[in-house]
Design a protein around this motif. Structure first.
Motif, PDB file in Angstrom:
ATOM      1  N   ALA A 176       0.872  -1.176   0.000  1.00 41.97           N
ATOM      2  CA  ALA A 176       0.000   0.000   0.000  1.00 41.97           C
ATOM      3  C   ALA A 176       0.905   1.220   0.000  1.00 41.97           C
ATOM      4  O   ALA A 176       1.661   1.436   0.941  1.00 41.97           O
ATOM      5  CB  ALA A 176      -0.899  -0.014   1.226  1.00 41.97           C
ATOM      6  N   ILE A 177       0.870   1.983  -1.084  1.00 45.62           N
ATOM      7  CA  ILE A 177       1.768   3.139  -1.175  1.00 45.62           C
ATOM      8  C   ILE A 177       0.996   4.425  -0.946  1.00 45.62           C
ATOM      9  O   ILE A 177      -0.032   4.661  -1.564  1.00 45.62           O
ATOM     10  CB  ILE A 177       2.551   3.142  -2.513  1.00 45.62           C
ATOM     11  N   GLY A 178       1.482   5.236  -0.015  1.00 50.34           N
ATOM     12  CA  GLY A 178       0.842   6.507   0.298  1.00 50.34           C
ATOM     13  C   GLY A 178      -0.173   6.358   1.413  1.00 50.34           C
ATOM     14  O   GLY A 178      -0.725   5.280   1.649  1.00 50.34           O
ATOM     15  N   THR A 179      -0.429   7.478   2.101  1.00 51.42           N
ATOM     16  CA  THR A 179      -1.288   7.436   3.278  1.00 51.42           C
ATOM     17  C   THR A 179      -2.735   7.092   2.934  1.00 51.42           C
ATOM     18  O   THR A 179      -3.456   6.534   3.760  1.00 51.42           O
ATOM     19  CB  THR A 179      -1.189   8.782   4.027  1.00 51.42           C
TER      20      THR A 179
ATOM     21  N   ALA B 241      -3.722   4.830   0.705  1.00 50.84           N
ATOM     22  CA  ALA B 241      -3.806   3.376   0.623  1.00 50.84           C
ATOM     23  C   ALA B 241      -3.545   2.718   1.972  1.00 50.84           C
ATOM     24  O   ALA B 241      -4.074   1.649   2.258  1.00 50.84           O
ATOM     25  CB  ALA B 241      -2.815   2.856  -0.417  1.00 50.84           C
ATOM     26  N   THR B 242      -2.731   3.355   2.815  1.00 48.98           N
ATOM     27  CA  THR B 242      -2.414   2.720   4.090  1.00 48.98           C
ATOM     28  C   THR B 242      -3.502   2.965   5.129  1.00 48.98           C
ATOM     29  O   THR B 242      -3.929   2.046   5.805  1.00 48.98           O
ATOM     30  CB  THR B 242      -1.067   3.221   4.645  1.00 48.98           C
ATOM     31  N   PHE B 243      -3.962   4.230   5.233  1.00 48.31           N
ATOM     32  CA  PHE B 243      -4.904   4.551   6.308  1.00 48.31           C
ATOM     33  C   PHE B 243      -6.142   5.311   5.816  1.00 48.31           C
ATOM     34  O   PHE B 243      -6.872   5.871   6.616  1.00 48.31           O
ATOM     35  CB  PHE B 243      -4.202   5.385   7.386  1.00 48.31           C
ATOM     36  N   GLY B 244      -6.348   5.381   4.526  1.00 51.98           N
ATOM     37  CA  GLY B 244      -7.520   6.101   4.015  1.00 51.98           C
ATOM     38  C   GLY B 244      -7.229   7.524   3.582  1.00 51.98           C
ATOM     39  O   GLY B 244      -7.923   8.080   2.743  1.00 51.98           O
TER      40      GLY B 244
ATOM     41  N   ALA C  46     -14.111   5.845   3.227  1.00 54.99           N
ATOM     42  CA  ALA C  46     -12.820   5.380   2.707  1.00 54.99           C
ATOM     43  C   ALA C  46     -12.015   4.688   3.802  1.00 54.99           C
ATOM     44  O   ALA C  46     -12.004   5.123   4.954  1.00 54.99           O
ATOM     45  CB  ALA C  46     -12.029   6.551   2.142  1.00 54.99           C
ATOM     46  N   VAL C  47     -11.322   3.607   3.415  1.00 62.18           N
ATOM     47  CA  VAL C  47     -10.450   2.890   4.342  1.00 62.18           C
ATOM     48  C   VAL C  47      -9.143   2.562   3.626  1.00 62.18           C
ATOM     49  O   VAL C  47      -9.039   2.728   2.399  1.00 62.18           O
ATOM     50  CB  VAL C  47     -11.090   1.576   4.860  1.00 62.18           C
ATOM     51  N   GLY C  48      -8.158   2.081   4.398  1.00 60.29           N
ATOM     52  CA  GLY C  48      -6.900   1.635   3.812  1.00 60.29           C
ATOM     53  C   GLY C  48      -6.975   0.173   3.412  1.00 60.29           C
ATOM     54  O   GLY C  48      -7.929  -0.535   3.747  1.00 60.29           O
TER      55      GLY C  48
END
Lengths: 367, 215
Positions: A154-157, A159-162, A174-176
């Motif tokens: 998961a690249i970027g915030t 994708a990681t945490f929404g 939205a979620v990661g």
């Protein structure tokens, strides 16, 4: 620059020197011994290296831009050279049905062997209708692709945490990636945008060792997110000694003092920015005079704002920092000294003026 | 033997003495820690500042030390008779003879004690040397505390040299103070036992007892 050099500069191919340099940089960023560099090089040059499928969801393509548009093109070219990028909507030549065919073909051909990179948050509200590609929702695409991959990066915030989509009130739900993908390892390269070196290191780790790097509890590789910004910061001495920029453009700011009081979130943020830096020229936000905004942390839009107000609950040595604290204590101590001397002098002068008899007969004056 | 009570030390001098003494103890302890920070940890991300804390205490004690020196400087000129510098330096025939006599007494060449209300001259010379050492120590300290200040830089470069030379001198002079403290305490106890003048209590209450049989 001659015409010949110009042609070289524009070539997508990487020469061997640059290739090995890039692998060495990534090894250094991961804290690997130089003895490991040949192994990284071998793995990255192997014909059997896994292909990459790059999925774009709710994002701004900033993470891709960061990889491709480094001031010096080496890292971007290196990544494109190391990974066999079979599907990436921004840089692939194919479009429409052709592109979707490539996606399906890669998934089927390399099942369990390809790396899935996700850029962007995934909306889940109302069955995820807020992000659709080729008629399918982001949720569906991720549920289709991720379980068949060897690992998801998961690249970027987002994708990681929404990321910003997930900021309160999170209208699209939205979620990661980690909230949706279970059973397949998910490595979080957090940041807005993240450092390309952290991504490159993770990819090389997967290629070389066949498994993800060690991560923290939030799934971020420890080699890149194991330490607080604050503990590696070049301005840290100013924090300990109590020298701060009180507002942007003031004398402290011009002197390069600590940015904590103008809102730096370094004490609450884990990332390698102070060590690895950006754009191949050694720059990073705090070096430029702007505080860290905490972009690698979950829900940073909610928890790290307002960006220009200080992070509460950060202990400073002795309240204001030691030199500032010692200065104010020193002024008081010297004030007390002056007062004691003043009282002594006043009593002496007073005795002389009054000429009091008792004082004159005291043993002090008889000697 | 009859004793006469003599008022020797003003309150300001006694305050100077104890703030000077206590600040030296604190400065030596924290100074050694700064010299060799022996508490070590592999814990990261926790907010504990052992070195910063020791430096902070060191700086505060340094200011107390400075205040004490300034008070003593004032008393050297404007203090009572015993506190003024010409009372205990070999500048008069009486003081020069006292200096030699005290040396003889300390070397056990004589048993005869010649009482003085103030310092004996041998002690006085050492106190002035200590005072000068304290001034150098203070300059070196401020030179390191404010390395970027133009004023301290000027004085520091002139008297001490580079930061590193100043640091070295600061460390060496610390040893002077340690040795001074040991010798000072030993001689004070020795005198208190030998001469019974209430020497030690005089630095608490300011009063000494001089035998009236012995001029």
């Amino acid at each position: 620059m001659s015409r010949h050099d110009f042609g070289k500069e524009c070539s997508v191919k990487v020469n061997r020197r640059t290739f090995i340099k890039g692998c060495t940089m990534a090894a250094a960023a991961m804290g690997l011994s130089e003895a490991m560099v040949p192994k990284l090089v071998e793995a990255a040059a192997s014909d059997q290296r896994p292909p990459v499928i790059w999925l774009h969801f709710q994002e701004c393509t900033g993470c891709t831009e960061t990889l491709l548009r480094a001031s010096h093109p080496d890292i971007g070219r290196l990544i494109l050279d190391i990974i066999s990028l079979d599907y990436h909507e921004t840089v692939m030549a194919a479009a429409g049905h052709q592109a979707e065919e490539v996606l399906q073909e890669t998934i089927n051909k390399y099942q369990g062997k390809f790396i899935c990179v996700v850029e962007g948050g995934i909306p889940t509200k109302d069955d995820g209708i807020y992000c659709k590609i080729a008629g399918r929702t982001a949720m569906d695409i991720l549920a289709d692709v991720a379980p068949k991959s060897m690992a998801v990066i998961a690249i970027g915030t987002c994708a990681t945490f929404g990321g910003i989509q997930a900021a309160d009130p999170n209208p699209t739900g939205a979620v990661g990636v980690r909230d949706l993908v279970k059973g397949t390892p998910v490595i979080n390269i957090s940041g807005c945008p993240p450092n390309p070196i952290s991504f490159l290191g993770t990819v090389l780790h997967l290629l070389t060792f066949g498994k993800p790097p060690r991560t923290d509890a939030l799934g971020r590789p420890l080699f890149a997110y194991g330490r607080k910004i604050h503990d590696q910061c070049e301005r840290r001495a100013h924090f300990d000694e109590g020298r701060f920029a009180e507002q942007f453009g003031d004398e402290g700011h011009k002197q390069g003092y600590c940015l904590y009081k103008v809102g730096c979130k370094g004490p609450g943020t884990f990332a390698n920015c102070p060590a690895v830096r950006f754009n191949d020229v050694g720059s990073w936000p705090v070096g430029q005079g702007h505080g860290c905004i905490g972009c690698t942390e979950p829900q940073f839009w909610d928890t790290m704002t307002p960006f220009y107000e200080r992070l509460p609950g950060v202990d400073m040595p002795w309240g204001d920092g030691i030199v500032t604290g010692a200065n104010s204590a020193g002024i008081k101590i010297l004030g007390v000294t002056a007062a004691a001397v003043g009282i002594h002098a006043a009593v002496g002068i007073g005795k002389k003026i009054i000429g009091c008899g008792r004082c004159n007969t005291s043993s002090e004056d008889q000697e | 033997m009859r004793y006469e009570q003599h008022y020797a030390w003003s309150i300001l001098l006694r305050l100077f003495h104890w703030s000077f003494a206590l600040s030296i103890v604190v400065l030596v302890v924290t100074g050694f820690y700064i010299h060799f920070p022996w508490t070590n940890t592999l814990i990261e991300g926790e907010t504990s500042f052992p070195v910063a804390t020791m430096r902070y205490i060191h700086f505060i004690a340094g200011f107390v030390f400075t205040g004490a020196i300034l008070a003593r400087l004032y008393l050297l000129v404007f203090g009572n008779k015993q506190e003024r510098f010409w009372d205990f330096l070999p500048v008069t025939p009486r003081n020069i003879s006292n200096m030699f006599h005290t040396a003889k007494l300390y070397l056990y060449f004589t048993e005869e004690h010649r009482p003085r209300i103030g310092h004996n001259v041998l002690a006085g010379i050492i106190y002035i040397i200590t005072f000068i050492m304290a001034l150098i120590q203070m300059l070196a300290g401020f030179y390191m505390l404010y390395p970027e200040s133009a004023a301290w830089q000027k004085w520091g470069l002139f008297f001490l040299g580079s930061q590193q030379q100043g640091r070295h001198l600061h460390f060496l002079i610390m040893w002077y103070f340690i040795i001074f403290a040991v010798a000072h305490i030993y001689i004070v106890i020795w005198n208190d036992i030998k001469t019974r003048e209430g020497l030690i209590s005089s630095i608490f209450n300011g009063t000494k007892y001089i035998s009236s049989d012995n001029p």
